[in-house]
Write an enzyme that holds these catalytic residues in place. Structure first.
Site, PDB file in Angstrom:
ATOM      1  CB  SER A 171      -0.566  -0.040   1.388  1.00 54.60           C
ATOM      2  OG  SER A 171      -1.538   1.016   1.428  1.00 54.60           O
TER       3      SER A 171
ATOM      4  CE1 TYR B 294      -3.352  -2.285   5.384  1.00 58.92           C
ATOM      5  CE2 TYR B 294      -2.591   0.017   5.093  1.00 58.92           C
ATOM      6  CZ  TYR B 294      -2.884  -0.672   4.758  1.00 58.92           C
ATOM      7  OH  TYR B 294      -3.793  -1.393   3.694  1.00 58.92           O
TER       8      TYR B 294
END
Length: 271
Positions: free
Chosen positions: A146, A159
């Site tokens: 990501s 995350y």
């Protein structure tokens, strides 16, 4: 950059997190190229529905494995139930975070589960399924990461850190395996129209401003460019290039990422 002929990798592909969103798009893209698919996810009804659709569309074999990849022993079990298959492609797509909040506003167990699913399990999957590929001299591994990997940011502590782990792991494996016949691609996603992204936005009461990438476009681009690693940045004018933060200092990059998080506009961040 050259289009990849996937049949050279082997007859089976595994898609972890393959029941919806980018995962199921990878499964369709793999099956459309005549490769049999193992779909791995937690939700049995969604998993079986996806498998039935792929079988009907492409006429390939599809095996479903219902597993929680954050559970202890999950990857050993996946290896066991696919031991009769020659797996030439591994796509590890599990690991979204549907609940973006400040670090201390989330339970410690939730953080630890995320770290296991996005780091320990990814490394274990690459080891267990990459080793036979290297031994055979052919195969491909895609680790879906990501834009949160580019820099730290508010509400992205665990995350973003896990996605940075995935990115560095993919790039390092590419460097080690590039001469062995095994391609490795770290796929960096931006904001993508997936069920997990919608759940995250709905939970935060945020609008869907801005363009979201189509999961099927994401998967198709990655599968076409499996041999163009180590990194593919979807949606970038320079997909094999570096961080979009360019020459910004680390501090300024973190502040920019944090402003995006606060506004609900995480440019380059898929969750």
């Amino acid at each position: 950059m050259t289009a990849t002929v996937m049949s050279a990798y082997g007859p089976w592909g595994i898609v972890a997190g393959g029941s919806d969103g980018v995962g199921v798009a990878f499964a369709h893209g793999t099956a459309s190229r005549g490769i049999n698919v193992v779909l791995v996810a937690r939700r049995v009804p969604v998993l079986e529905a996806a498998a039935d659709d792929i079988r009907a569309r492409y006429g390939v074999e599809v095996r479903t494995v219902a597993l929680d990849l954050s559970a202890a022993g999950a990857l050993a079990e996946l290896e066991r139930v696919t031991s009769d298959l020659e797996v030439g492609l591994l796509v590890y797509n599990a690991g979204a975070d549907n609940h973006s909040v400040a670090f201390l506003d989330k339970d410690l167990d939730a953080h630890l589960e995320l770290v296991h699913r996005n780091c320990t399990a990814v490394l274990e999957a690459a080891y267990r399924f990459g080793a036979p590929m290297v031994a055979r001299g052919r195969g491909a591994v895609v680790l879906v990461t990501s834009g949160a990997a580019w820099a730290g940011g508010a509400t992205l502590a665990a995350y973003g850190a896990t996605k940075a782990f995935d990115l560095i792991l993919a790039e390092s494996l590419w460097a080690e395996w590039r001469g062995s016949g095994v391609d490795v691609l770290g796929l960096v996603l931006g904001r993508t129209d997936t069920p997990s992204h919608r759940r995250m936005r709905d939970a935060g009461g945020e609008s869907y401003g801005g363009e979201l990438a189509d999961p099927y476009d994401v998967a198709e681009q990655a599968l076409t460019h499996l041999g163009d690693g180590p990194t593919w940045i979807h949606g970038s004018a320079n997909p094999t290039g570096g961080s979009p933060f360019g020459a910004l200092s680390r501090r300024d990059a973190v502040l920019a990422m944090s402003r995006g998080a606060s506004a609900g506009k995480k440019a380059g961040v898929e969750r």
